[in-house]
Design a protein around this motif. Structure first.
Motif, PDB file in Angstrom:
ATOM      1  N   PHE A   1      -5.754  45.917  36.254  1.00  0.00           N
ATOM      2  CA  PHE A   1      -6.685  46.976  35.848  1.00  0.00           C
ATOM      3  C   PHE A   1      -6.139  48.350  36.219  1.00  0.00           C
ATOM      4  N   ILE A   2      -5.680  48.504  37.469  1.00  0.00           N
ATOM      5  CA  ILE A   2      -5.182  49.793  37.941  1.00  0.00           C
ATOM      6  C   ILE A   2      -4.002  50.266  37.104  1.00  0.00           C
ATOM      7  N   GLU A   3      -3.090  49.356  36.794  1.00  0.00           N
ATOM      8  CA  GLU A   3      -1.911  49.731  36.016  1.00  0.00           C
ATOM      9  C   GLU A   3      -2.290  50.155  34.605  1.00  0.00           C
ATOM     10  N   SER A   4      -3.175  49.404  33.956  1.00  0.00           N
ATOM     11  CA  SER A   4      -3.535  49.735  32.576  1.00  0.00           C
ATOM     12  C   SER A   4      -4.447  50.955  32.501  1.00  0.00           C
ATOM     13  N   TYR A   5      -5.246  51.181  33.554  1.00  0.00           N
ATOM     14  CA  TYR A   5      -6.105  52.366  33.563  1.00  0.00           C
ATOM     15  C   TYR A   5      -5.288  53.638  33.770  1.00  0.00           C
ATOM     16  N   GLY A   6      -4.153  53.513  34.429  1.00  0.00           N
ATOM     17  CA  GLY A   6      -3.280  54.668  34.605  1.00  0.00           C
ATOM     18  C   GLY A   6      -3.564  55.473  35.859  1.00  0.00           C
ATOM     19  N   VAL A   7      -3.773  54.781  36.977  1.00  0.00           N
ATOM     20  CA  VAL A   7      -3.997  55.466  38.251  1.00  0.00           C
ATOM     21  C   VAL A   7      -2.672  56.020  38.751  1.00  0.00           C
ATOM     22  N   THR A   8      -2.644  57.299  39.086  1.00  0.00           N
ATOM     23  CA  THR A   8      -1.417  57.921  39.577  1.00  0.00           C
ATOM     24  C   THR A   8      -1.247  57.654  41.071  1.00  0.00           C
TER      25      THR A   8
END
Length: 338
Positions: free
Chosen positions: A275-282
């Motif tokens: 989820f974090i990777e696809s959501y684009g968390v910097t």
């Protein structure tokens, strides 16, 4: 009262079905095929039968007061949010959003088209109970879809970056930690939570991305289908807020599933990471997101389990499980810092 309102909705759908679904001729019947009770409302599934097909809609009927709001006020607020999201989705080609049907707020109800799909939480539970060969590609793909949908939603409703009240958030965390410690959470756990939060919030100087925030983006409300992802719970939507709040709520809701003995850390970590990777968390957002997630977990602990006061033993058991769970989450968080 609820039956009377439901009867009025069904009768209106039967007589006005072709107006709500112009691709069909006159509706032959409208029938209730199921219902789901919730603390403040019932959700009824209604099928409209036409000569050339059928359509399904959901009717949410509020009952009693929702905080300080009457059923009519709660329904009106949700209907306004649903119209806002649907219009935005049409403009920005965002799929998986229900279409509002009619105006039933005076009856304390909201009616919309049914979004099909299997809840992500059901997929997680099935993967936990039936691990098979340990290959969870489908679960990981579903988690990625959830992150991509939320990212598209936040981009579709994006506003100017907004300042973040780090001191206020730290103050809220201190109160939550004090209450949790009073309820039995070890001091070393609260110290670890506050230490990491203080470091993360101290570094947060820049404004954060801002957008509409649904506030209920949890695996139970995320629907996975063959043709994409859907989401249908907009009752708590805020038209502007910090986008990371939705991500934090999702991560906390996934992590808290570890309180079930059969749902292990490897499974929830897989969902969270995808989820974090696809959501684009910097990289700059990660410490703040972790802090916000811990805040949500502590709020869950503070709220307790919504069950009858007579079931005191169940309340104590639930609190003990949550206590151990948050302690483990704090230890993992501290270990990542180290």
């Amino acid at each position: 009262m609820a039956d009377s309102a439901l009867d009025q909705i069904v009768n209106d759908l039967r007589s006005s079905g072709s107006r709500y679904f112009p691709q069909h001729a006159e509706a032959k019947t409208a029938r209730v095929v199921g219902h789901t009770p919730k603390p403040d409302h019932y959700t009824y599934e209604i099928v409209l039968d036409f000569v050339d097909g059928s359509e399904r809609v959901n009717a949410k009927l509020y009952r009693g007061k929702n905080g300080s709001r009457s059923p009519q006020e709660a329904a009106l607020r949700e209907a306004q949010s649903l119209h806002f999201v649907h219009e935005t989705a049409q403009r920005r080609s965002l799929g998986g959003v229900p279409r509002p049907i009619g105006d039933y707020a005076p009856l304390g109800a909201v009616v919309s088209t049914k979004v099909n799909g299997l809840p992500l939480q059901s997929i997680i539970m099935k993967s936990a109970l039936l691990p098979g060969d340990g290959n969870h590609h489908l679960l990981e793909a579903a988690a990625r879809q959830a992150g991509e949908w939320l990212q598209r939603f936040h981009k579709a409703t994006a506003a100017m970056p907004a300042p973040f009240d780090g001191n206020g958030t730290l103050g809220e965390l201190e109160k939550l930690c004090a209450r949790a410690q009073k309820d039995g959470l070890p001091p070393e756990s609260t110290q670890a939570i506050l230490g990491k939060a203080s470091a993360a919030l101290g570094k947060q100087k820049r404004p954060l991305r801002s957008s509409a925030v649904v506030n209920h983006f949890v695996p139970l409300n995320v629907l996975i289908a063959e043709d994409g992802i859907g989401f249908c719970e907009f009752a708590g939507l805020s038209q502007q807020g910090h986008s990371l709040l939705d991500a934090a709520i999702f991560l906390a809701a996934v992590e808290v599933l570890e309180k079930y003995p059969f749902c292990n850390r490897n499974l929830t970590a897989l969902v969270q990471d995808a989820f974090i990777e696809s959501y684009g968390v910097t990289a700059q957002e990660e410490p703040l997101l972790e802090t916000l997630k811990m805040k949500v977990l502590l709020q869950m602990f503070a709220q307790g389990r919504a069950i009858k006061e007579s079931a005191e033993r169940k309340k104590v058991m639930w609190a003990n499980v949550m206590k151990r769970f948050i302690q483990q989450a704090a230890e993992r968080s501290a270990a990542r810092v180290a």
